[in-house]
Design a protein around this motif. Sequence first.
Motif, PDB file in Angstrom:
ATOM      1  N   LEU A   1      59.312  62.917  27.894  1.00 57.36           N
ATOM      2  CA  LEU A   1      59.131  64.365  27.960  1.00 57.36           C
ATOM      3  C   LEU A   1      59.028  64.853  29.398  1.00 57.36           C
ATOM      4  O   LEU A   1      59.611  65.878  29.766  1.00 57.36           O
ATOM      5  N   LEU A   2      58.294  64.114  30.234  1.00 59.74           N
ATOM      6  CA  LEU A   2      58.149  64.493  31.640  1.00 59.74           C
ATOM      7  C   LEU A   2      59.507  64.500  32.336  1.00 59.74           C
ATOM      8  O   LEU A   2      59.862  65.466  33.032  1.00 59.74           O
TER       9      LEU A   2
ATOM     10  N   HIS B   1      60.482  63.159  41.732  1.00 60.33           N
ATOM     11  CA  HIS B   1      60.835  64.575  41.673  1.00 60.33           C
ATOM     12  C   HIS B   1      59.929  65.437  42.547  1.00 60.33           C
ATOM     13  O   HIS B   1      59.939  66.664  42.450  1.00 60.33           O
ATOM     14  N   GLY B   2      59.147  64.778  43.403  1.00 57.10           N
ATOM     15  CA  GLY B   2      58.313  65.510  44.354  1.00 57.10           C
ATOM     16  C   GLY B   2      57.194  66.314  43.719  1.00 57.10           C
ATOM     17  O   GLY B   2      56.777  67.340  44.274  1.00 57.10           O
ATOM     18  N   ARG B   3      56.691  65.864  42.567  1.00 56.40           N
ATOM     19  CA  ARG B   3      55.611  66.579  41.894  1.00 56.40           C
ATOM     20  C   ARG B   3      54.258  65.926  42.174  1.00 56.40           C
ATOM     21  O   ARG B   3      54.127  64.702  42.218  1.00 56.40           O
ATOM     22  N   LYS B   4      53.263  66.760  42.318  1.00 63.88           N
ATOM     23  CA  LYS B   4      51.897  66.289  42.513  1.00 63.88           C
ATOM     24  C   LYS B   4      51.420  65.570  41.257  1.00 63.88           C
ATOM     25  O   LYS B   4      51.630  66.041  40.141  1.00 63.88           O
ATOM     26  N   LEU B   5      50.765  64.416  41.447  1.00 70.58           N
ATOM     27  CA  LEU B   5      50.227  63.639  40.342  1.00 70.58           C
ATOM     28  C   LEU B   5      48.710  63.651  40.429  1.00 70.58           C
ATOM     29  O   LEU B   5      48.135  63.338  41.470  1.00 70.58           O
TER      30      LEU B   5
ATOM     31  N   ASP C   1      62.785  72.153  34.677  1.00 69.94           N
ATOM     32  CA  ASP C   1      62.274  72.458  36.019  1.00 69.94           C
ATOM     33  C   ASP C   1      61.135  73.484  35.975  1.00 69.94           C
ATOM     34  O   ASP C   1      61.054  74.391  36.784  1.00 69.94           O
ATOM     35  N   TRP C   2      60.243  73.310  35.019  1.00 72.88           N
ATOM     36  CA  TRP C   2      59.057  74.158  34.970  1.00 72.88           C
ATOM     37  C   TRP C   2      58.138  73.803  36.131  1.00 72.88           C
ATOM     38  O   TRP C   2      58.120  72.662  36.595  1.00 72.88           O
ATOM     39  N   PRO C   3      57.356  74.766  36.620  1.00 71.60           N
ATOM     40  CA  PRO C   3      56.451  74.483  37.726  1.00 71.60           C
ATOM     41  C   PRO C   3      55.208  73.726  37.270  1.00 71.60           C
ATOM     42  O   PRO C   3      54.924  73.637  36.073  1.00 71.60           O
ATOM     43  N   GLY C   4      54.477  73.185  38.240  1.00 71.61           N
ATOM     44  CA  GLY C   4      53.178  72.613  37.943  1.00 71.61           C
ATOM     45  C   GLY C   4      53.049  71.141  38.282  1.00 71.61           C
ATOM     46  O   GLY C   4      54.039  70.414  38.432  1.00 71.61           O
TER      47      GLY C   4
ATOM     48  N   ILE D   1      49.684  73.312  35.291  1.00 72.28           N
ATOM     49  CA  ILE D   1      49.963  71.918  34.960  1.00 72.28           C
ATOM     50  C   ILE D   1      51.237  71.866  34.121  1.00 72.28           C
ATOM     51  O   ILE D   1      51.305  72.451  33.036  1.00 72.28           O
ATOM     52  N   LEU D   2      52.241  71.180  34.632  1.00 67.37           N
ATOM     53  CA  LEU D   2      53.494  71.027  33.899  1.00 67.37           C
ATOM     54  C   LEU D   2      53.245  70.312  32.580  1.00 67.37           C
ATOM     55  O   LEU D   2      53.656  70.772  31.511  1.00 67.37           O
ATOM     56  N   ILE D   3      52.591  69.174  32.662  1.00 64.98           N
ATOM     57  CA  ILE D   3      52.310  68.356  31.479  1.00 64.98           C
ATOM     58  C   ILE D   3      51.074  67.520  31.766  1.00 64.98           C
ATOM     59  O   ILE D   3      50.866  67.060  32.887  1.00 64.98           O
ATOM     60  N   GLY D   4      50.241  67.373  30.752  1.00 62.71           N
ATOM     61  CA  GLY D   4      49.082  66.496  30.860  1.00 62.71           C
ATOM     62  C   GLY D   4      49.083  65.563  29.670  1.00 62.71           C
ATOM     63  O   GLY D   4      49.291  65.997  28.528  1.00 62.71           O
ATOM     64  N   GLY D   5      48.884  64.257  29.913  1.00 60.41           N
ATOM     65  CA  GLY D   5      48.960  63.303  28.817  1.00 60.41           C
ATOM     66  C   GLY D   5      47.891  62.241  28.874  1.00 60.41           C
ATOM     67  O   GLY D   5      47.375  61.906  29.933  1.00 60.41           O
TER      68      GLY D   5
END
Length: 491
Positions: free
Chosen positions: A286-287, A317-321, A295-298, A340-344
């Motif tokens: 999904l991520l 993809h240069g996203r903060k983790l 390309d949703w933000p977060g 938050i784009l996605i939280g799992g």
Amino acid sequence: MAGVKTELEFPLTAVPTTSVPEIKFGTDGWRGFIADDFTFENVRRVSGAIAAYVLKHENGAKGVVVGYDTRFLSRRFAEAASEVLAAAGIPVKLANDYVPTPAVSLHVKQSGAAGGVMITSSHNPWNWNGVKFKANFGGSATPAIMKIIEEELRSDAAPQGARAAIEEIDLTEPYIDAVCKFAGTANVARGGFKFAIDSMHGSGRGILARILRDAGVPFTAIRQDVNPLFPGINPEPILPHVAQLQETVVREKCNAGLGTDGDADRIGAVDEHGGFVDSHKIICILLRWLLERRDWPGAVVRAFNTTKMIDRIAAAHGRKLIECSIGFKYIADLMMEQEILIGGEESGGIGYSRYLPERDGILNCLLLANVMAEEGKTLGQLVASLQKDFGEHHYGRRDMHISDEVKQSAIHRASADGTTRLGPYKILRKENMDGIKFFLDVPESDPKAAEPWVLLRASGTELLLRVYAEGASPRLVGEILAAAESFVQRP
């Protein structure tokens, strides 16, 4: 005697052997054994504490939404909770049927309610039930909110006021409308795939089947009936409880199997060959899709016990983790602070800031089907693509039902500076955000694959210690888990 169910047929899983424990809140509310500590009296006590919190810290006039799952007496427990809230002067919207937990959370947010109460024990065995509290933002109550409710419980709060109304309402229809709109079911139909779906006798029964039927998607449904004994399984979509779903996928020649847990806020899956696809792979699929197709933000959030493949995908993809403690309430807390784009989490709970700060198994089943449709790949092919591009990552978990003495001894020894090895493996470093995690030196491990680690985490509410591990192969994961179990049981 004919017709009589024996202990061998319905074993009392993890029956307490000590005196009745005090009420303790875990990662998402309170759970207990039906008729032992989960009684009408204690449900009323917890409801009184929730009522006190709402009256002191929220606008009680906005009311509380109350839902319930398919467990034994869940409807009656929900009525008892509603009566306590109404007696405190708080209006109640009570579900008129079994509902998924995220349906309660959604209505809290949509209606502007002061909060939500869900009677459920989620994935626990049949002889459990519980109470979840959902905050006014439509997600798991934050740790700060739960602390206040615990304090009210210790003071035996039972506020009284001018009795408010209890109104029964339909929570299912607005929920179906919302998940279909967010997931885009027309896309799923265009994929041409066939699915097996499994609600595990839980409160998601019939919902995913109805959505797929209305969208014209072929499917086979199992375990859609109400059976509070959950015969032969715990309602948790992991091995071995998904065996019937695996068999159905193969027998019916489906392209994937999709399952939800007892209150339908978690997802599990099976590939076209009948192989179990754990929540870690689902989150990663999904991520990757969200980053490459939407390309949703977060930022990306994962719990402490979740695969580090997520880190590799986010970095690519240069996203903060962000790594957080175990329990979706910590992810919900972050969603209140930032996009938050996605939280799992490891247990199959996945959520999105732009929808609801809440995990939702049915929504994620639809999104996973969307990925298959857009990519034109079966679930097994999507997993293979992940492993090829981001390295082999394999995961395992063992639940050890042990005494509190053994549990605490293991955690103490794991934390000690003198513990530098786990069986044959040298411990390279330790982390202790939530439990004790060892990162291990495995010389033969593929450097392109998962960094091997194992986590020991003691339950705060059960006589249970969970052991989680990740490595470059199923064999290695099994060996690490075996070494960890030996360490725990060592005198």
